[in-house]
Write an enzyme that holds these catalytic residues in place. Structure first.
Site, short mmCIF file in Angstrom:
data_model
loop_
_atom_site.label_atom_id
_atom_site.label_comp_id
_atom_site.label_asym_id
_atom_site.label_seq_id
_atom_site.Cartn_x
_atom_site.Cartn_y
_atom_site.Cartn_z
N GLY A 1 -14.61 35.17 -17.68
CA GLY A 1 -16.04 35.39 -17.89
C GLY A 1 -16.84 34.21 -17.38
O GLY A 1 -16.33 33.10 -17.26
N GLN B 1 -24.17 28.78 -16.56
CA GLN B 1 -23.04 27.93 -16.15
C GLN B 1 -23.09 27.59 -14.67
O GLN B 1 -22.44 26.65 -14.23
CB GLN B 1 -21.71 28.60 -16.48
CG GLN B 1 -21.43 28.70 -17.97
CD GLN B 1 -20.10 29.36 -18.22
OE1 GLN B 1 -20.01 30.58 -18.30
NE2 GLN B 1 -19.06 28.54 -18.33
N CYS C 1 -13.34 27.37 -21.79
CA CYS C 1 -14.61 27.60 -21.11
C CYS C 1 -14.58 26.86 -19.78
O CYS C 1 -14.12 25.72 -19.71
CB CYS C 1 -15.74 27.08 -21.99
SG CYS C 1 -17.37 27.29 -21.28
N LEU C 2 -15.08 27.52 -18.74
CA LEU C 2 -15.10 26.90 -17.42
C LEU C 2 -16.02 25.67 -17.39
O LEU C 2 -15.86 24.81 -16.54
CB LEU C 2 -15.52 27.92 -16.35
CG LEU C 2 -14.55 29.10 -16.18
CD1 LEU C 2 -15.10 30.11 -15.19
CD2 LEU C 2 -13.17 28.62 -15.75
N HIS D 1 -18.57 35.34 -26.29
CA HIS D 1 -18.58 33.97 -25.77
C HIS D 1 -19.66 33.83 -24.69
O HIS D 1 -20.44 32.88 -24.68
CB HIS D 1 -17.17 33.65 -25.22
CG HIS D 1 -17.04 32.33 -24.54
ND1 HIS D 1 -16.27 31.31 -25.07
CD2 HIS D 1 -17.54 31.84 -23.38
CE1 HIS D 1 -16.31 30.26 -24.25
NE2 HIS D 1 -17.08 30.56 -23.22
N GLU D 2 -19.70 34.81 -23.77
CA GLU D 2 -20.67 34.74 -22.66
C GLU D 2 -22.10 34.97 -23.14
O GLU D 2 -23.03 34.31 -22.66
CB GLU D 2 -20.30 35.73 -21.55
CG GLU D 2 -18.92 35.49 -20.92
CD GLU D 2 -18.67 34.07 -20.44
OE1 GLU D 2 -19.62 33.35 -20.06
OE2 GLU D 2 -17.50 33.64 -20.46
N HIS E 1 -23.47 31.85 -24.38
CA HIS E 1 -23.98 30.99 -23.29
C HIS E 1 -25.44 31.33 -22.98
O HIS E 1 -26.26 30.44 -22.75
CB HIS E 1 -23.17 31.17 -22.01
CG HIS E 1 -21.96 30.32 -21.91
ND1 HIS E 1 -22.01 28.94 -21.90
CD2 HIS E 1 -20.65 30.65 -21.79
CE1 HIS E 1 -20.77 28.46 -21.79
NE2 HIS E 1 -19.94 29.47 -21.73
#
Length: 177
Positions: A45, A50, A94-95, A136-137, A140
């Site tokens: 994701g 991000q 997480c990226l 999660h996304e 963000h």
């Protein structure tokens, strides 16, 4: 085009995003870039903030089995319309926080409504990894990171590691420049 993924701490990762007013070709290009960036990372994701774009757009694909066809999804202005009382715990990463993981408890199932790239309203109920990923996304998009669910000491420790990673990367880039 693969975009640069912001690393925590970055003030843009802590800000709530603006809704997308209209699905334009620019939003389509953003979504395409985000999917390419997510697959390259690799991740399941990615949210627009991000990659430094403060719009309510996220992409995800939780198909991890190479024998199965990928299922890239683009969710514009997503919102959770229902969540289960049952909770599930997943080890999240997480990226924007490379190599950092923590067990996070979230609703096991959620129903989400969003606008698709074709401009139509869509809705789906997610469970398992899909439910964790979409929550999660969406976090963000609201300026929240998974580490915000952790105790302050653990959160500070991870933040310090990320600050060091950013310093090391900047030093390495200078050395090559």
């Amino acid at each position: 085009m693969i975009r640069t993924i912001l690393i925590h701490p970055d003030p843009r990762l802590k800000k709530a995003c603006e809704p997308v007013a209209a699905v334009t070709p620019d939003i389509g290009k953003l979504a395409e870039d985000m999917l390419e960036t997510m697959y390259d990372a690799p991740g399941v994701g990615l949210a627009a903030p991000q990659v430094g774009v403060m719009k309510r757009v996220l992409v995800m694909d939780c198909i991890k089995d190479p024998a199965l066809a990928p299922r890239p999804m683009v969710l514009i202005n997503p919102s959770v319309t229902w969540q289960s009382e049952d909770l599930a715990t997943y080890e999240e990463g997480c990226l924007s926080l490379p190599d950092q993981y923590a067990e996070i408890e979230r609703p096991a199932e959620v129903r989400v409504q969003w606008t698709g790239l074709d401009g139509t309203l869509q809705e789906e109920q997610f469970s398992g990894l899909w439910a964790t990923c979409v929550q999660h996304e969406i976090d963000h998009l609201d300026g929240k990171l998974f580490i915000d669910y952790l105790r302050p000491l653990r959160r500070q420790m991870i933040t310090r590691k990320m600050e060091k990673l950013k310093r090391d990367r900047a030093r390495d880039a200078e050395g090559r420049g």
